[in-house]
Design an enzyme around this catalytic site. Structure first.
Site, PDB file in Angstrom:
ATOM      1  N   GLY A  68      38.592  43.850  36.482  1.00 43.79           N
ATOM      2  CA  GLY A  68      39.879  44.296  35.955  1.00 43.79           C
ATOM      3  C   GLY A  68      40.835  43.117  35.898  1.00 43.79           C
ATOM      4  O   GLY A  68      40.551  42.048  36.453  1.00 43.79           O
ATOM      5  N   GLN A  70      43.458  42.564  37.490  1.00 42.16           N
ATOM      6  CA  GLN A  70      43.845  42.135  38.839  1.00 42.16           C
ATOM      7  C   GLN A  70      42.620  42.050  39.758  1.00 42.16           C
ATOM      8  O   GLN A  70      42.702  42.362  40.941  1.00 42.16           O
ATOM      9  CB  GLN A  70      44.890  43.083  39.420  1.00 42.16           C
ATOM     10  CG  GLN A  70      46.294  42.844  38.889  1.00 42.16           C
ATOM     11  CD  GLN A  70      46.816  41.441  39.206  1.00 42.16           C
ATOM     12  OE1 GLN A  70      46.478  40.840  40.224  1.00 42.16           O
ATOM     13  NE2 GLN A  70      47.641  40.906  38.313  1.00 42.16           N
ATOM     14  N   SER A  71      41.497  41.629  39.222  1.00 41.58           N
ATOM     15  CA  SER A  71      40.273  41.545  40.020  1.00 41.58           C
ATOM     16  C   SER A  71      40.377  40.470  41.110  1.00 41.58           C
ATOM     17  O   SER A  71      40.624  39.287  40.819  1.00 41.58           O
ATOM     18  CB  SER A  71      39.097  41.208  39.096  1.00 41.58           C
ATOM     19  OG  SER A  71      37.972  40.802  39.858  1.00 41.58           O
ATOM     20  N   ASN A  72      40.182  40.886  42.349  1.00 44.71           N
ATOM     21  CA  ASN A  72      40.135  39.919  43.461  1.00 44.71           C
ATOM     22  C   ASN A  72      38.879  39.069  43.362  1.00 44.71           C
ATOM     23  O   ASN A  72      38.878  37.888  43.714  1.00 44.71           O
ATOM     24  CB  ASN A  72      40.114  40.660  44.799  1.00 44.71           C
ATOM     25  CG  ASN A  72      41.393  41.438  45.037  1.00 44.71           C
ATOM     26  OD1 ASN A  72      42.476  40.875  44.989  1.00 44.71           O
ATOM     27  ND2 ASN A  72      41.272  42.739  45.280  1.00 44.71           N
ATOM     28  N   ALA A  74      37.285  38.171  40.582  1.00 43.45           N
ATOM     29  CA  ALA A  74      37.446  37.158  39.532  1.00 43.45           C
ATOM     30  C   ALA A  74      38.279  35.987  40.063  1.00 43.45           C
ATOM     31  O   ALA A  74      37.949  34.821  39.841  1.00 43.45           O
ATOM     32  CB  ALA A  74      38.106  37.780  38.300  1.00 43.45           C
TER      33      ALA A  74
END
Ligand code: PLP
Length: 334
Positions: A68, A70-72, A74
């Protein structure tokens, strides 16, 4: 087995907060995997030690992953790729408004690490594995071998990070760092792509930490996570067997999907108030996407195990990206 790189600051602390025990009516030990590192901290770094180890072994010069906006995961991948001198492409699911807004939270850190961000819509996101492979093939033809990491770093290899985390807790228990008895009734964790829960299932019983994992889904549903976790456990189990470990059978994982809130990434008011109350009474900051919903779910459990190991998986940048929602709730509560 591939080489494991070392990025995290281990062992992470194991902490008990009397005020939290009173709130939940159980003895809760928090494994502070929110402080596995600096800006790259959280649960994903334990998986990435194995996954990026394989990328380096295969002489990749680029990594590709997804999540997403706000992917942690990524964000951790982008920062660690920068550290390794690898280029990093992120396929991030985002709507038109989010794409246009100034980058915040995790996305700001992705940009800071110079990741190449490709925004994709929800429909294309459902084809993410195919898109990542196609991109890797394209990069390969252009002379840049690329390594693809699945969503959340959740496959058998990534899950080994949490098999190892259970060995780490075993050593902490043996040192008497979490009271008596030197084991727990259950391990509780948030579940977003299943890899952490799968690794815990592989390690918890093997290392005699607990014989049950409670996984609190933050999206999708119980049945789909049961299948995903089972597949990752199988894959991770094969890797462990090949490496000469003969793991005890994985312990059962109970998946709960009643506390996902309105939708992925969004808390209801009751959940927000819970997150605020935990912060105010203990100083422990949960995140609104994963750990906050998981601890809320644990608090709401009817038959609560008396002594629980709760894995705090991180996610602080995601909380900071929700400043507007939180600020509204904080003003409402004064
Ligand atoms: C990714 C993530 C999780 C979920 O872990 P999975 O292995 O994807 O199920 C939980 N908490 C945080 C903060 C995360 O970033």
């Amino acid at each position: 087995m591939t080489r494991r790189l070392r990025f995290s600051h281990l062992p992470t602390p194991l902490e008990n907060y009397p005020a939290l025990d009173r709130m939940l009516g159980a003895e809760i030990w928090v494994k502070r995997d929110d402080v596995t590192a600096g800006a790259e901290a959280g649960n994903k770094i334990r998986k990435l030690e194995f996954l990026l180890g394989e990328a380096v072994d295969r002489r990749a010069r680029a990594v590709i992953t997804c999540g997403g906006i706000q992917s942690n995961h990524a964000r951790a991948t982008a920062l660690l790729a920068a550290r390794l001198g690898l280029s990093c492409t992120l396929l991030l699911r985002a709507g038109p408004e989010e794409r246009a807004a100034p980058p915040e939270g995790n996305l700001l850190l992705d940009r800071l690490a110079n990741a190449r961000v490709r925004f994709i819509g929800a429909h294309e996101y459902s084809e993410r594995d195919h898109s990542m492979l196609a991109l890797a093939a394209e990069l390969g033809r252009a002379g840049t071998p690329a390594y693809v990491i699945p969503e959340g770093g959740s496959n058998g290899l990534g899950a080994l990070g949490y098999f190892e985390a259970m060995a780490e807790v075993r050593r902490q228990l043996d040192l008497g760092l979490a009271g008596d008895p030197p084991c727990f009734d259950a391990v509780a964790v948030a579940c977003g792509s299943g890899g952490t829960a799968a690794g815990l299932a592989l390690g918890a019983l093997h290392w005699r930490v607990a014989d049950r994992v409670l996984a609190f889904a933050v999206c999708d549903d119980r049945k789909s996570f049961e299948l995903r976790i089972e597949a990752i456990v199988r894959e991770g189990g094969q890797l462990l067997a090949r490496a000469g470990h003969l793991p005890a059978p994985a312990c059962p994982v109970d998946v709960f999907d009643e506390h996902k809130g309105p939708r992925y990434g969004v808390m209801n008011d009751e959940q927000l108030d819970f997150l605020v109350e935990v912060a105010q009474k203990t100083g422990l900051v949960l995140d609104p996407v994963y750990s906050g919903k998981a601890l809320f779910g644990l608090a709401r459990l009817e038959a609560k195990p008396p002594r629980v190991l709760f894995i705090h998986t991180g996610g602080l940048p995601g909380l900071l990206a929700q400043h507007a929602v939180l600020a509204r709730r904080l003003t409402a509560s004064v």
